[in-house]
Design a protein around this motif. Structure first.
Motif, PDB file in Angstrom:
ATOM      1  N   GLN A   7       0.858   8.259 -11.397  1.00 46.98           N
ATOM      2  CA  GLN A   7       1.290   9.429 -11.394  1.00 46.98           C
ATOM      3  C   GLN A   7       1.963   9.923 -10.148  1.00 46.98           C
ATOM      4  OE1 GLN A   7      -2.259  11.545 -12.240  1.00 46.98           O
ATOM      5  NE2 GLN A   7      -1.892  11.228 -14.813  1.00 46.98           N
ATOM      6  N   ALA A   8       1.768   9.085  -9.013  1.00 48.43           N
ATOM      7  CA  ALA A   8       2.142   9.481  -7.919  1.00 48.43           C
ATOM      8  C   ALA A   8       3.713   8.953  -7.502  1.00 48.43           C
ATOM      9  CB  ALA A   8       1.270   8.546  -6.669  1.00 48.43           C
ATOM     10  N   THR A   9       4.143   7.905  -8.529  1.00 47.80           N
ATOM     11  CA  THR A   9       5.458   7.385  -8.486  1.00 47.80           C
ATOM     12  C   THR A   9       6.302   8.328  -8.843  1.00 47.80           C
ATOM     13  OG1 THR A   9       4.557   5.341  -8.590  1.00 47.80           O
ATOM     14  CG2 THR A   9       6.790   5.494  -9.111  1.00 47.80           C
ATOM     15  N   THR A  10       7.657   8.948  -8.176  1.00 50.83           N
ATOM     16  CA  THR A  10       8.297   9.875  -8.588  1.00 50.83           C
ATOM     17  C   THR A  10       9.605   9.083  -8.973  1.00 50.83           C
ATOM     18  OG1 THR A  10       7.699  11.211  -6.644  1.00 50.83           O
ATOM     19  CG2 THR A  10       9.807  11.799  -7.716  1.00 50.83           C
ATOM     20  N   PRO A  11       9.828   9.198 -10.355  1.00 53.63           N
ATOM     21  CA  PRO A  11      11.050   8.665 -10.819  1.00 53.63           C
ATOM     22  C   PRO A  11      12.277   9.243 -10.294  1.00 53.63           C
ATOM     23  CG  PRO A  11      10.151  10.144 -12.474  1.00 53.63           C
ATOM     24  CD  PRO A  11       9.131  10.290 -11.125  1.00 53.63           C
ATOM     25  N   ARG A  12      13.570   8.226 -10.457  1.00 53.13           N
ATOM     26  CA  ARG A  12      14.459   8.498  -9.688  1.00 53.13           C
ATOM     27  C   ARG A  12      15.796   8.634 -10.883  1.00 53.13           C
ATOM     28  NH1 ARG A  12      12.544   4.675  -7.212  1.00 53.13           N
ATOM     29  NH2 ARG A  12      14.223   3.075  -7.695  1.00 53.13           N
ATOM     30  N   LEU A  30      20.897  19.172 -16.442  1.00 51.80           N
ATOM     31  CA  LEU A  30      19.956  19.056 -15.556  1.00 51.80           C
ATOM     32  C   LEU A  30      20.729  19.672 -14.063  1.00 51.80           C
ATOM     33  CD1 LEU A  30      18.985  15.309 -15.534  1.00 51.80           C
ATOM     34  CD2 LEU A  30      17.486  17.184 -15.773  1.00 51.80           C
ATOM     35  N   PRO A  31      20.936  21.345 -14.253  1.00 48.89           N
ATOM     36  CA  PRO A  31      21.583  21.809 -13.219  1.00 48.89           C
ATOM     37  C   PRO A  31      20.606  21.840 -11.857  1.00 48.89           C
ATOM     38  CG  PRO A  31      20.626  23.260 -14.798  1.00 48.89           C
ATOM     39  CD  PRO A  31      20.578  22.041 -15.483  1.00 48.89           C
ATOM     40  N   GLN A  32      19.299  21.509 -12.031  1.00 51.45           N
ATOM     41  CA  GLN A  32      18.361  21.487 -10.847  1.00 51.45           C
ATOM     42  C   GLN A  32      18.608  20.145 -10.093  1.00 51.45           C
ATOM     43  OE1 GLN A  32      17.641  21.175 -14.172  1.00 51.45           O
ATOM     44  NE2 GLN A  32      15.688  21.962 -14.750  1.00 51.45           N
ATOM     45  N   LEU A  33      19.293  18.863 -10.670  1.00 46.77           N
ATOM     46  CA  LEU A  33      19.325  17.962  -9.690  1.00 46.77           C
ATOM     47  C   LEU A  33      20.845  17.735  -9.903  1.00 46.77           C
ATOM     48  CD1 LEU A  33      16.768  15.677 -11.596  1.00 46.77           C
ATOM     49  CD2 LEU A  33      16.502  17.112  -9.518  1.00 46.77           C
ATOM     50  N   LEU A  34      21.573  18.131 -10.810  1.00 45.23           N
ATOM     51  CA  LEU A  34      23.264  17.394 -10.588  1.00 45.23           C
ATOM     52  C   LEU A  34      24.196  18.623 -10.692  1.00 45.23           C
ATOM     53  CD1 LEU A  34      22.852  14.673 -13.572  1.00 45.23           C
ATOM     54  CD2 LEU A  34      22.642  14.694 -11.091  1.00 45.23           C
ATOM     55  N   SER A  35      25.168  18.469  -9.950  1.00 43.04           N
ATOM     56  CA  SER A  35      26.365  19.522  -9.904  1.00 43.04           C
ATOM     57  C   SER A  35      27.596  18.548 -10.273  1.00 43.04           C
ATOM     58  CB  SER A  35      26.439  19.951  -8.601  1.00 43.04           C
ATOM     59  OG  SER A  35      26.915  19.122  -7.628  1.00 43.04           O
ATOM     60  N   ARG A  45      22.430  16.892  -6.182  1.00 48.02           N
ATOM     61  CA  ARG A  45      22.666  17.964  -5.458  1.00 48.02           C
ATOM     62  C   ARG A  45      21.912  17.662  -4.046  1.00 48.02           C
ATOM     63  NH1 ARG A  45      24.144  22.782  -7.449  1.00 48.02           N
ATOM     64  NH2 ARG A  45      23.948  23.059  -9.504  1.00 48.02           N
ATOM     65  N   ASP A  46      21.188  16.639  -3.827  1.00 45.79           N
ATOM     66  CA  ASP A  46      20.672  16.105  -2.498  1.00 45.79           C
ATOM     67  C   ASP A  46      21.733  15.083  -1.878  1.00 45.79           C
ATOM     68  OD1 ASP A  46      20.211  13.839  -4.008  1.00 45.79           O
ATOM     69  OD2 ASP A  46      17.815  14.031  -3.740  1.00 45.79           O
ATOM     70  N   ASN A  47      22.835  14.806  -2.643  1.00 48.72           N
ATOM     71  CA  ASN A  47      23.438  13.807  -2.040  1.00 48.72           C
ATOM     72  C   ASN A  47      23.160  12.397  -1.803  1.00 48.72           C
ATOM     73  OD1 ASN A  47      25.906  15.517  -1.947  1.00 48.72           O
ATOM     74  ND2 ASN A  47      25.192  16.384   0.081  1.00 48.72           N
ATOM     75  N   SER A  48      21.939  12.023  -2.640  1.00 51.79           N
ATOM     76  CA  SER A  48      21.333  10.649  -2.617  1.00 51.79           C
ATOM     77  C   SER A  48      22.073   9.702  -3.727  1.00 51.79           C
ATOM     78  CB  SER A  48      19.826  10.907  -2.704  1.00 51.79           C
ATOM     79  OG  SER A  48      19.711  11.319  -4.109  1.00 51.79           O
ATOM     80  N   ARG A  49      21.742   8.507  -3.662  1.00 49.76           N
ATOM     81  CA  ARG A  49      22.408   7.527  -4.752  1.00 49.76           C
ATOM     82  C   ARG A  49      21.723   7.635  -5.945  1.00 49.76           C
ATOM     83  NH1 ARG A  49      25.672   2.712  -4.184  1.00 49.76           N
ATOM     84  NH2 ARG A  49      25.009   1.397  -5.891  1.00 49.76           N
ATOM     85  N   GLU A  50      20.427   7.783  -5.791  1.00 52.13           N
ATOM     86  CA  GLU A  50      19.583   7.993  -6.875  1.00 52.13           C
ATOM     87  C   GLU A  50      18.502   9.200  -6.613  1.00 52.13           C
ATOM     88  OE1 GLU A  50      17.326   4.287  -7.730  1.00 52.13           O
ATOM     89  OE2 GLU A  50      19.126   3.583  -9.039  1.00 52.13           O
ATOM     90  N   THR A  51      18.759  10.265  -7.279  1.00 51.07           N
ATOM     91  CA  THR A  51      17.934  11.376  -6.788  1.00 51.07           C
ATOM     92  C   THR A  51      16.611  11.505  -7.464  1.00 51.07           C
ATOM     93  OG1 THR A  51      18.057  13.804  -6.890  1.00 51.07           O
ATOM     94  CG2 THR A  51      18.936  13.006  -8.781  1.00 51.07           C
ATOM     95  N   ALA A  52      15.580  12.019  -6.819  1.00 43.93           N
ATOM     96  CA  ALA A  52      14.277  12.006  -7.200  1.00 43.93           C
ATOM     97  C   ALA A  52      13.985  12.968  -8.173  1.00 43.93           C
ATOM     98  CB  ALA A  52      13.255  12.194  -5.919  1.00 43.93           C
ATOM     99  N   VAL A  53      13.296  12.781  -9.190  1.00 43.20           N
ATOM    100  CA  VAL A  53      13.297  13.747 -10.303  1.00 43.20           C
ATOM    101  C   VAL A  53      11.641  14.373 -10.213  1.00 43.20           C
ATOM    102  CG1 VAL A  53      13.071  14.131 -12.816  1.00 43.20           C
ATOM    103  CG2 VAL A  53      14.715  12.509 -11.846  1.00 43.20           C
ATOM    104  N   PRO A  54      11.612  15.448  -9.601  1.00 41.24           N
ATOM    105  CA  PRO A  54      10.205  16.240  -9.548  1.00 41.24           C
ATOM    106  C   PRO A  54       9.746  16.107 -11.033  1.00 41.24           C
ATOM    107  CG  PRO A  54      11.741  17.519  -8.882  1.00 41.24           C
ATOM    108  CD  PRO A  54      12.574  16.399  -9.138  1.00 41.24           C
ATOM    109  N   GLY A  55       8.341  16.332 -11.080  1.00 44.69           N
ATOM    110  CA  GLY A  55       7.536  16.305 -12.257  1.00 44.69           C
ATOM    111  C   GLY A  55       7.792  17.309 -13.303  1.00 44.69           C
ATOM    112  N   PRO A  56       7.991  18.501 -13.025  1.00 44.51           N
ATOM    113  CA  PRO A  56       8.215  19.442 -14.037  1.00 44.51           C
ATOM    114  C   PRO A  56       9.593  19.164 -14.599  1.00 44.51           C
ATOM    115  CG  PRO A  56       7.721  20.590 -11.870  1.00 44.51           C
ATOM    116  CD  PRO A  56       7.735  19.029 -11.845  1.00 44.51           C
TER     117      PRO A  56
END
Length: 79
Positions: A7-12, A30-35, A45-56
């Motif tokens: 559960q502690a592992t955050t998917p990307r 996924l407007p919360q994560l992508l533009s 949105r965070d300009n990372s190569r693989e953005t973290a996907v929060p639980g919700p």
């Protein structure tokens, strides 16, 4: 691996740029994560190569992965 560690592992969210053709469906789902960039391709949105996907947001990320017409999205979950 224990249940707590799993559960502690955050998917990307990974975008395979060789498959993506910039239709923009993922950024709509996924407007919360992508533009979108100027050419319509998704960008995190965070300009990372693989953005973290929060639980919700994981269920929405899975839906975007399933609906990508070019199969360019993958949800990476470390084991």
């Amino acid at each position: 691996m224990t249940e707590n560690a799993r559960q502690a592992t955050t998917p990307r969210l990974h975008i395979d740029w060789t498959r993506c053709d910039g239709r923009g469906l993922c950024s709509e789902l996924l407007p919360q994560l992508l533009s979108r960039d100027d050419w319509g391709y998704p960008r995190s949105r965070d300009n990372s190569r693989e953005t973290a996907v929060p639980g919700p947001v994981v269920k929405y990320a899975r839906r975007a992965v399933a609906r990508c017409p070019r199969l360019a999205l993958t949800l990476v979950e470390d084991a």
